[in-house]
Design a protein around this motif. Structure first.
Motif, PDB file in Angstrom:
ATOM      1  N   LEU A  82       0.837  -1.208   0.000  1.00  0.00           N
ATOM      2  CA  LEU A  82       0.000   0.000   0.000  1.00  0.00           C
ATOM      3  C   LEU A  82       0.867   1.251   0.000  1.00  0.00           C
ATOM      4  N   HIS A  83       1.919   1.239   0.800  1.00  0.00           N
ATOM      5  CA  HIS A  83       2.832   2.391   0.827  1.00  0.00           C
ATOM      6  C   HIS A  83       3.433   2.632  -0.556  1.00  0.00           C
ATOM      7  N   MET A  84       3.763   1.549  -1.248  1.00  0.00           N
ATOM      8  CA  MET A  84       4.332   1.649  -2.590  1.00  0.00           C
ATOM      9  C   MET A  84       3.290   2.131  -3.603  1.00  0.00           C
ATOM     10  N   LEU A  85       2.039   1.749  -3.403  1.00  0.00           N
ATOM     11  CA  LEU A  85       0.965   2.112  -4.335  1.00  0.00           C
ATOM     12  C   LEU A  85       0.463   3.542  -4.146  1.00  0.00           C
ATOM     13  N   ARG A  86       0.450   3.994  -2.915  1.00  0.00           N
ATOM     14  CA  ARG A  86      -0.167   5.284  -2.615  1.00  0.00           C
ATOM     15  C   ARG A  86       0.620   6.433  -3.223  1.00  0.00           C
ATOM     16  N   PRO A  87      -0.121   7.415  -3.739  1.00  0.00           N
ATOM     17  CA  PRO A  87       0.566   8.596  -4.281  1.00  0.00           C
ATOM     18  C   PRO A  87       1.229   9.364  -3.152  1.00  0.00           C
ATOM     19  N   SER A  88       2.418   9.867  -3.417  1.00  0.00           N
ATOM     20  CA  SER A  88       3.093  10.676  -2.414  1.00  0.00           C
ATOM     21  C   SER A  88       2.640  12.122  -2.574  1.00  0.00           C
ATOM     22  N   ALA A  89       2.928  12.899  -1.563  1.00  0.00           N
ATOM     23  CA  ALA A  89       2.538  14.320  -1.619  1.00  0.00           C
ATOM     24  C   ALA A  89       3.275  15.041  -2.739  1.00  0.00           C
ATOM     25  N   ARG A  90       4.411  14.485  -3.166  1.00  0.00           N
ATOM     26  CA  ARG A  90       5.217  15.124  -4.212  1.00  0.00           C
ATOM     27  C   ARG A  90       4.789  14.696  -5.607  1.00  0.00           C
ATOM     28  N   SER A  91       3.900  13.691  -5.726  1.00  0.00           N
ATOM     29  CA  SER A  91       3.492  13.228  -7.052  1.00  0.00           C
ATOM     30  C   SER A  91       2.702  14.292  -7.773  1.00  0.00           C
ATOM     31  N   PRO A  92       2.940  14.433  -9.094  1.00  0.00           N
ATOM     32  CA  PRO A  92       2.178  15.443  -9.845  1.00  0.00           C
ATOM     33  C   PRO A  92       0.741  15.030 -10.018  1.00  0.00           C
TER      34      PRO A  92
END
Length: 92
Positions: A82-92
């Motif tokens: 899930l951590h790998m799948l979730r968009p990060s705050a830095r993702s466009p």
């Protein structure tokens, strides 16, 4: 603990299994494979398969952090994927 990357055949089957009916899920899953496909292990594949057994709406809720995994999904492997799948705050 299996730390060897899965082979190309297993990766192809996993990608096929991860096709979704909801565009938002498909986009997040596609980004996941772009970033992590060369490092995915059998452990990751098993956890991802568990997540793919969810309905599109339940999966999206987990991916967007609207809820956390519970019951049988509340495992270290599922949380890692899930951590790998979730968009990060830095993702466009």
């Amino acid at each position: 603990m299996d730390t060897q990357p899965i082979d190309a055949h297993a990766l192809g089957k996993l990608k096929w299994r991860c096709r979704r009916g909801m565009l938002e899920n498909d986009l997040l899953i596609e980004r996941f494979f772009q970033r992590h496909e060369t490092q995915l292990t059998a452990r990751h594949a098993a956890a991802l398969t568990q997540l793919m057994n969810l309905s599109d709406n339940d999966l999206l809720d987990l991916l967007l952090r609207r809820k956390d995994p519970d019951d049988e999904l509340n495992s270290p492997d599922v949380r890692e994927v899930l951590h790998m799948l979730r968009p990060s705050a830095r993702s466009p």
